[in-house]
Scaffold this motif. Structure first.
Motif: not given
Length: 92
Positions: A18-46
């Motif tokens: 549901n919309a409040q299910d942030t503790g689910n492992s799949k949700v945590q992996v999806a959020i971590l993947s999004e953050r990893i993508k952003e940080l990877t882009e940051h590291m390309k220029s820094h």
């Protein structure tokens, strides 16, 4: 360099039960993947930002541990998740 509340809510609704299910492992992996993508882009220029590099490596390790937990409990769910997120299958 964090993801917005709207994007996090969107990922939670897509991968959680549901919309409040942030503790689910799949949700945590999806959020971590999004953050990893952003940080990877940051590291390309820094390339010399070693503090961000360390944080990125810690996030990758956390995502790897969560993925191995999901794979151990339900292999089909794991395969669907990595296919949806576009992650390579390198968990032993």
């Amino acid at each position: 360099m964090t993801i917005s509340k709207e994007r996090k809510a969107e990922l939670t609704a897509k991968f959680g039960k549901n919309a409040q299910d942030t503790g689910n492992s799949k949700v945590q992996v999806a959020i971590l993947s999004e953050r990893i993508k952003e940080l990877t882009e940051h590291m390309k220029s820094h390339q010399k930002d070693f503090h961000t590099r360390r944080g990125l490596l810690m996030l990758v390790g956390k995502r790897r541990r969560l993925l191995s937990y999901i794979k151990k409990n339900d292999i089909n769910e794991y395969r669907e998740l990595i296919k949806e997120l576009g992650i390579r299958d390198n968990i032993q």
